[in-house]
Scaffold this active site. Structure first.
Site, mmCIF file in Angstrom:
data_model
loop_
_atom_site.group_PDB
_atom_site.id
_atom_site.type_symbol
_atom_site.label_atom_id
_atom_site.label_comp_id
_atom_site.label_asym_id
_atom_site.label_seq_id
_atom_site.Cartn_x
_atom_site.Cartn_y
_atom_site.Cartn_z
ATOM 1 N N CYS A 82 0.974 13.740 -12.338
ATOM 2 C CA CYS A 82 1.008 13.817 -13.644
ATOM 3 C C CYS A 82 -0.009 14.693 -14.471
ATOM 4 C CB CYS A 82 0.902 12.503 -14.330
ATOM 5 S SG CYS A 82 1.503 12.448 -16.120
ATOM 6 N N HIS A 196 5.796 10.493 -12.182
ATOM 7 C CA HIS A 196 4.987 9.293 -11.758
ATOM 8 C C HIS A 196 5.988 8.847 -10.517
ATOM 9 C CE1 HIS A 196 1.919 8.726 -14.700
ATOM 10 N NE2 HIS A 196 2.750 9.265 -15.491
ATOM 11 N N GLU A 198 4.885 6.578 -8.297
ATOM 12 C CA GLU A 198 4.434 5.066 -8.326
ATOM 13 C C GLU A 198 5.507 4.108 -9.387
ATOM 14 O OE1 GLU A 198 1.928 6.961 -11.642
ATOM 15 O OE2 GLU A 198 2.798 7.362 -9.517
#
Length: 216
Positions: A82, A196, A198
């Site tokens: 990011c 992202h 995650e």
């Protein structure tokens, strides 16, 4: 033991990244690091970031971790995530700040509300800024971190700015939000993404696992 440092300079979702890495690579030693020594002794480094670019750069400098990140970028596998990806470039329109200048290029803001134009988008939907949600990523060239991840996989994005490299050859992934934009770059021992992992379910975890196994 594979030792992985997540750079904690005060501006990132470090704990979410750590949880995802531990799920993807339970055999690795994952450490959230706020000291240069922790980053220096790691085998590989994850550099996340979120928030406004001026704040991120200011906080990185105040943390004393800038030089450690630069050393890692020269010497070991590094994954930017990011704003951590954006910080690798020369400068950003967000606050007109200088960044780390590892990759020549500029971080630019989406022009503003635009209409969807990619084939397959529904009608003439007005696209809001920030860009937030799941978006398809097209792989522009092969890379070990794409292993097992189909071209066109959707990843989760939250951003108003995107990196525009001077050298198009470092682009390894693009997405589309009113316009085509670079969302993944790679060169030598560095791989960095705008989205992202995650927050991107199984394929995001696969990307983290690929990073843990990567030997550039």
């Amino acid at each position: 033991m594979n030792n992985i440092a997540i750079v904690d300079y005060g501006m990132g979702n470090f704990h979410s990244v750590a949880r995802a890495l531990r799920a993807a690579a339970p055999d690795a030693n994952i450490e959230i690091c706020n000291t240069p020594q922790g980053i220096d002794r790691a085998d590989r480094v994850v550099f996340p970031g979120q928030g406004a670019m001026p704040d991120c750069m200011r906080t990185l400098d105040r943390s004393g971790l800038r030089d450690a990140v630069l050393r890692a970028a020269r010497a070991k596998p590094l994954l930017g995530v990011c704003v951590g990806e954006q910080m690798l470039f020369s400068e950003s329109e967000e606050g007109n700040v200088r960044c780390l200048d590892i990759f020549p290029g500029r971080v630019k803001r989406f022009a503003g509300p635009q209409y969807a134009s990619e084939a397959g988008d529904a009608g003439r939907e007005l696209l809001k800024i920030p860009h937030m949600g799941w978006n398809r990523v097209r792989q522009t060239r092969a890379h070990p971190l794409w292993s097992g991840i189909p071209d066109g996989t959707h990843f989760y994005f939250v951003h108003s700015y995107y990196a525009q490299p001077d050298d198009p050859e470092i682009t390894v992934g693009v997405s589309h939000y009113g316009m085509r934009f670079t969302c993944a770059v790679a060169a030598a021992n560095i791989f960095a993404v705008q989205f992202h992992p995650e927050k991107s379910a199984g394929h995001g975890l696969r990307l983290y696992r690929n990073f843990v196994d990567w030997n550039p």
